[in-house]
Each structure stands twice: as C-alpha cells, then as structure tokens.
Design an enzyme around this catalytic site. Structure first.
Site, PDB file in Angstrom:
ATOM      1  N   GLU A  36       0.822  -1.213   0.000  1.00 36.96           N
ATOM      2  CA  GLU A  36       0.000   0.000   0.000  1.00 36.96           C
ATOM      3  C   GLU A  36       0.856   1.263   0.000  1.00 36.96           C
ATOM      4  O   GLU A  36       0.514   2.253  -0.646  1.00 36.96           O
ATOM      5  CB  GLU A  36      -0.953   0.004   1.199  1.00 36.96           C
ATOM      6  CG  GLU A  36      -2.036  -1.076   1.140  1.00 36.96           C
ATOM      7  CD  GLU A  36      -2.893  -0.986  -0.117  1.00 36.96           C
ATOM      8  OE1 GLU A  36      -2.958   0.091  -0.742  1.00 36.96           O
ATOM      9  OE2 GLU A  36      -3.495  -2.011  -0.482  1.00 36.96           O
ATOM     10  N   GLN A  41       0.031   6.973  -4.960  1.00 37.39           N
ATOM     11  CA  GLN A  41       0.330   7.853  -6.105  1.00 37.39           C
ATOM     12  C   GLN A  41       1.220   7.161  -7.139  1.00 37.39           C
ATOM     13  O   GLN A  41       2.036   7.805  -7.797  1.00 37.39           O
ATOM     14  CB  GLN A  41       0.981   9.148  -5.625  1.00 37.39           C
ATOM     15  CG  GLN A  41       0.028  10.025  -4.858  1.00 37.39           C
ATOM     16  CD  GLN A  41      -1.065  10.587  -5.730  1.00 37.39           C
ATOM     17  OE1 GLN A  41      -0.843  11.502  -6.500  1.00 37.39           O
ATOM     18  NE2 GLN A  41      -2.270  10.041  -5.635  1.00 37.39           N
ATOM     19  N   LEU A  79      11.511   5.382  -7.615  1.00 33.37           N
ATOM     20  CA  LEU A  79      10.066   5.267  -7.382  1.00 33.37           C
ATOM     21  C   LEU A  79       9.429   6.606  -7.014  1.00 33.37           C
ATOM     22  O   LEU A  79       8.228   6.786  -7.187  1.00 33.37           O
ATOM     23  CB  LEU A  79       9.809   4.243  -6.274  1.00 33.37           C
ATOM     24  CG  LEU A  79       8.390   3.710  -6.107  1.00 33.37           C
ATOM     25  CD1 LEU A  79       7.840   3.150  -7.412  1.00 33.37           C
ATOM     26  CD2 LEU A  79       8.344   2.646  -5.027  1.00 33.37           C
ATOM     27  N   TYR A  81       8.730  10.161  -4.441  1.00 31.41           N
ATOM     28  CA  TYR A  81       8.155  10.420  -3.115  1.00 31.41           C
ATOM     29  C   TYR A  81       8.928   9.685  -2.038  1.00 31.41           C
ATOM     30  O   TYR A  81       8.418   8.782  -1.371  1.00 31.41           O
ATOM     31  CB  TYR A  81       6.668  10.042  -3.095  1.00 31.41           C
ATOM     32  CG  TYR A  81       5.799  11.007  -3.849  1.00 31.41           C
ATOM     33  CD1 TYR A  81       6.101  12.353  -3.913  1.00 31.41           C
ATOM     34  CD2 TYR A  81       4.648  10.570  -4.502  1.00 31.41           C
ATOM     35  CE1 TYR A  81       5.292  13.243  -4.599  1.00 31.41           C
ATOM     36  CE2 TYR A  81       3.838  11.458  -5.201  1.00 31.41           C
ATOM     37  CZ  TYR A  81       4.170  12.787  -5.237  1.00 31.41           C
ATOM     38  OH  TYR A  81       3.371  13.662  -5.909  1.00 31.41           O
ATOM     39  N   TYR A 119      -6.575   6.481   3.679  1.00 34.73           N
ATOM     40  CA  TYR A 119      -6.658   5.441   2.671  1.00 34.73           C
ATOM     41  C   TYR A 119      -5.937   4.172   3.113  1.00 34.73           C
ATOM     42  O   TYR A 119      -6.498   3.067   3.091  1.00 34.73           O
ATOM     43  CB  TYR A 119      -6.088   5.905   1.306  1.00 34.73           C
ATOM     44  CG  TYR A 119      -5.816   4.695   0.445  1.00 34.73           C
ATOM     45  CD1 TYR A 119      -6.872   4.063  -0.202  1.00 34.73           C
ATOM     46  CD2 TYR A 119      -4.551   4.118   0.395  1.00 34.73           C
ATOM     47  CE1 TYR A 119      -6.664   2.893  -0.897  1.00 34.73           C
ATOM     48  CE2 TYR A 119      -4.334   2.955  -0.291  1.00 34.73           C
ATOM     49  CZ  TYR A 119      -5.385   2.342  -0.946  1.00 34.73           C
ATOM     50  OH  TYR A 119      -5.186   1.178  -1.604  1.00 34.73           O
ATOM     51  N   ASP A 137      -9.624   6.234  -2.666  1.00 35.41           N
ATOM     52  CA  ASP A 137      -8.423   6.620  -3.400  1.00 35.41           C
ATOM     53  C   ASP A 137      -8.856   7.273  -4.708  1.00 35.41           C
ATOM     54  O   ASP A 137     -10.031   7.589  -4.893  1.00 35.41           O
ATOM     55  CB  ASP A 137      -7.535   5.396  -3.657  1.00 35.41           C
ATOM     56  CG  ASP A 137      -8.134   4.487  -4.706  1.00 35.41           C
ATOM     57  OD1 ASP A 137      -9.364   4.536  -4.907  1.00 35.41           O
ATOM     58  OD2 ASP A 137      -7.381   3.744  -5.357  1.00 35.41           O
ATOM     59  N   CYS A 201     -20.798  -1.195 -18.967  1.00 39.52           N
ATOM     60  CA  CYS A 201     -20.750  -1.019 -17.510  1.00 39.52           C
ATOM     61  C   CYS A 201     -22.049  -1.494 -16.858  1.00 39.52           C
ATOM     62  O   CYS A 201     -23.151  -1.163 -17.311  1.00 39.52           O
ATOM     63  CB  CYS A 201     -20.514   0.451 -17.167  1.00 39.52           C
ATOM     64  SG  CYS A 201     -20.535   0.790 -15.398  1.00 39.52           S
ATOM     65  N   CYS A 207     -25.868   5.346 -13.352  1.00 39.42           N
ATOM     66  CA  CYS A 207     -24.779   6.322 -13.220  1.00 39.42           C
ATOM     67  C   CYS A 207     -25.247   7.696 -13.688  1.00 39.42           C
ATOM     68  O   CYS A 207     -25.546   7.911 -14.858  1.00 39.42           O
ATOM     69  CB  CYS A 207     -23.579   5.856 -14.044  1.00 39.42           C
ATOM     70  SG  CYS A 207     -22.212   7.027 -14.067  1.00 39.42           S
TER      71      CYS A 207
END
Length: 358
Positions: A36, A41, A79, A81, A119, A137, A201, A207
């Site tokens: 996670e 991001q 990667l 961040y 999250y 998210d 969908c 929707c």
DNA sequence: AACACGGGGAG
DNA sequence: CTCCCAGTGTT
C-alpha cells in the site's frame, strides 16, 4: 441507486473479473502495508517490481527495522516520493521496538503510524483483518463522483465526505476486503479516467454522469499546479587520477529527500556558473584554499519534470590536481565504479549512465 | 485549506 | 505537451 445494490453488484462483477496481483494472496499485514505504501500515487505496473524486490530483501518487519536508511532508499530509488521510504523504515523500527513487532490491527491504531493516512489505514484494516473501513483513493473518487454525478470539484472536503459516506454505507453489505478490492479494480478496469467502458458497464443505467452525458467531465478538478523552473549546476569532480568523484547527501527539506547527488550550486535564472562560484564551492567542499583545478564547462545538460518543478541540470566536469584522501560529511569521496551503491535522483542517474561508461 | 512531494505511462 | 496514478505530511 441504493448502497445495497451498488455493493452487491460491484462484488458480483469483481468475482468474475478480479485482477491477480503479487500482494493479493496474503493476509500478512506487513506485506499488505508495504504494497500500500509503494502504491501511493503510483501505478500498479510501476510498483510491482519494487514490491517483489522489497519483500525479497526485507521479508518481515524485523529485517526492515534492522536495515540502514540508505539501504531502504537504494531499494526505493526511481520510485519517487522518497518520504514514503523513510517513513516506512521509521514505522518498521517503531513497530519492532515499541510494539513488540506486532503490527497494529485496528483502523484507529493503524492511522497513527507515520506514512499511514485514511486510505492506507482502511486498506490494511480491510485486506489484513477484514474490517469494514472503505477505501477512498483516486479510483474511488472517480467512480463514485460519476455514479452520483457530482458537479463540484472533488478537492472540496464536503465532496470528499459525500464520497466517503457513500462507500462507507455500502461496505457493510459485503465482505470488506472484497468490496474494497472490487472498488479499486472496477475503477481502474472499467471506470477509467479516459475512455471508460460505459457501454458495457453494469451501472450504466444508474450512473448519473452517464445518464446526463457528463462522464468525460467528471470528476472535476479545481486547480492545476504552476510549475517552477529551477537551475541546478552539478559538479562532477575527477580526483586522484580521475577515478574518484565526490557525492553529497541532500537534506530532508527539499525534493529528493536524503538521496545523494553531485555537489550542486543552484542559480535562480538561466546562466552558466562563473569561475569565482566554482572556487567558492570547491573551497567549501575541500576546506582548503590552494586548489589546483581545471573546469570543462557545460559538459552536458539534462532536464527532469516533477509535478511542481522543472529541473534544468547542468553538469560540469572539474579535474582537481591536488591529492586528496579525506573529506568531511556531508561530502563523500567515492570511486566512480562504486557510485551505484548510492541512491540518486533520476537526473543524476541519467547523467551517470551516459558519462560513466565504465 | 493549500501546498509539496517523483517518476512513468497514456493520449 | 497534459493528466493521472492504491495519498500523506507539513504549514
């Protein structure tokens, strides 16, 4: 559409369409936590190889807690961040030292951990312990804002709350881990950012965005970030028969926290460095006045785009004729063949790859 | 509440 | 180019 129908139909879809991902066949909170954090991001395809490498190197919380920060950063290299990597290491030590190595098992305890927000706490709580905390998210924001036809910017806290309420009121009708995984798989496979699969969908008749033909306009984002231009002048030193260079560790207050780079001078407009600036910088690095060096200017220019910045990197090769055996932190003498032991930002690695052709 | 924080892939 | 991605920490 009511929450019950949404949850039941969503999970029914998922049972037939779910993705098989490397971190999905486990209940080990450690592995779930690692996955996670890596995926924050970050696209699934980009994160996969990092997850495999991370688990191979640090298979459990103890091995990670006992690692050096530089080791963790090296594994994280590329990667982005990088605070994530440092917080991961910090939290591993905290759990190992202060919680007897027992990973927290409630949402309230999980969210206290550094690097774990709403999250990630919901993700670990549901995937590891099957607790009913719904994840919100990017996928979920897109999916729910379309289903509900939300015509306000999704950055709005009230909107975020509405979305959270919708999924939180739905998760109770199903298995929490299945529901959350279904939410994200559906968002990434069907309710995609561009060209979503509305024609097939299962929610097309419920929707609001689809009914009102607003799918391409929802979710609405309020602000776009202006990009700052920055000019970094990197000095690639050649010392002691030219087989040695000098690297320096960045601070934790700017981009590329705690990664290494070549000694650098920043200017605030586009211009080359002058000899005086080299002189001052080299004296700062070496701490001596009588330096004998030769500069080859602007050996190479590379750029790197970040979310809020554009980095213009100018690389200068400077040959130092003085003999040097010692240097003081944060500067480090490194054999050119050994630089790959350190973690660098992409722009430095791009330079090294082309200039250090062993 | 607003902003900073990376790098890659898709259109 | 722009947009977005299994968000969080800081101010």
């Amino acid at each position: 559409m009511n929450n019950y129908t949404f949850a039941i139909e969503l999970v029914r879809w998922w049972e037939a369409n779910k993705r098989d991902l490397p971190w999905k066949n486990t209940k080990d909170p450690y592995k779930i936590w690692i996955s996670e954090i890596i995926l924050q991001q970050t696209r699934v395809e980009q994160g996969k190889p990092y997850f495999d490498a991370f688990i191979r190197k640090f298979p459990n919380i103890t091995t990670l807690a006992n690692a050096k920060e530089d080791q963790v950063l090296k594994l994280w290299e590329g990667l982005g961040y990088y605070s994530r990597a440092r917080n991961l290491h910090y939290t591993a030590k905290y759990v190992s030292d202060s919680l007897d190595g027992i990973f927290p098992s409630s949402y309230q305890d999980l969210i206290k951990l550094k690097g774990v927000g709403p999250y990630t706490a919901a993700a670990i709580a549901s995937f590891a312990y099957n607790l009913p905390h719904a994840v919100v998210d990017g996928n979920v924001i897109r999916l729910v804002s379309r289903i509900l036809g939300i015509s306000e910017p999704v950055d709005n806290p009230k909107v975020h709350k509405d979305i959270n309420n919708f999924v939180s009121n739905s998760i109770e009708y199903t298995s929490p881990s299945s529901f959350n995984q279904a939410l994200m798989d559906f968002g990434s496979m069907v309710c995609k950012p561009n060209n979503p699969e509305c024609k097939t969908c299962i929610f097309q008749s419920f929707c609001e965005a689809n009914i009102k033909n607003l799918v391409s306009q929802i979710p609405i984002k309020s602000k776009k970030a202006p990009r700052k231009e920055r000019y970094f002048h990197f000095i690639d030193l050649r010392i002691n028969n030219e087989d040695t260079t000098i690297i320096v560790q960045r601070s934790d207050t700017d981009i590329w926290k705690k990664l290494y780079e070549l000694p650098m001078l920043e200017t605030f407009d586009l211009r080359p460095l002058i000899e005086l600036e080299f002189n001052n910088k080299l004296q700062e690095i070496f701490g001596i006045n009588d330096l004998n060096f030769e500069i080859s200017f602007s050996k190479r220019k590379l750029t790197q785009i970040l979310t809020h910045q554009k980095i213009h990197g100018f690389f200068y090769e400077v040959k130092v004729n003085n003999k040097l055996e010692k240097i003081n932190p944060p500067y480090y003498l490194v054999k050119r063949k050994k630089v790959s032991n350190f973690a660098f930002p992409k722009i430095i690695n791009d330079y090294i790859r082309t200039a250090y052709n062993s």
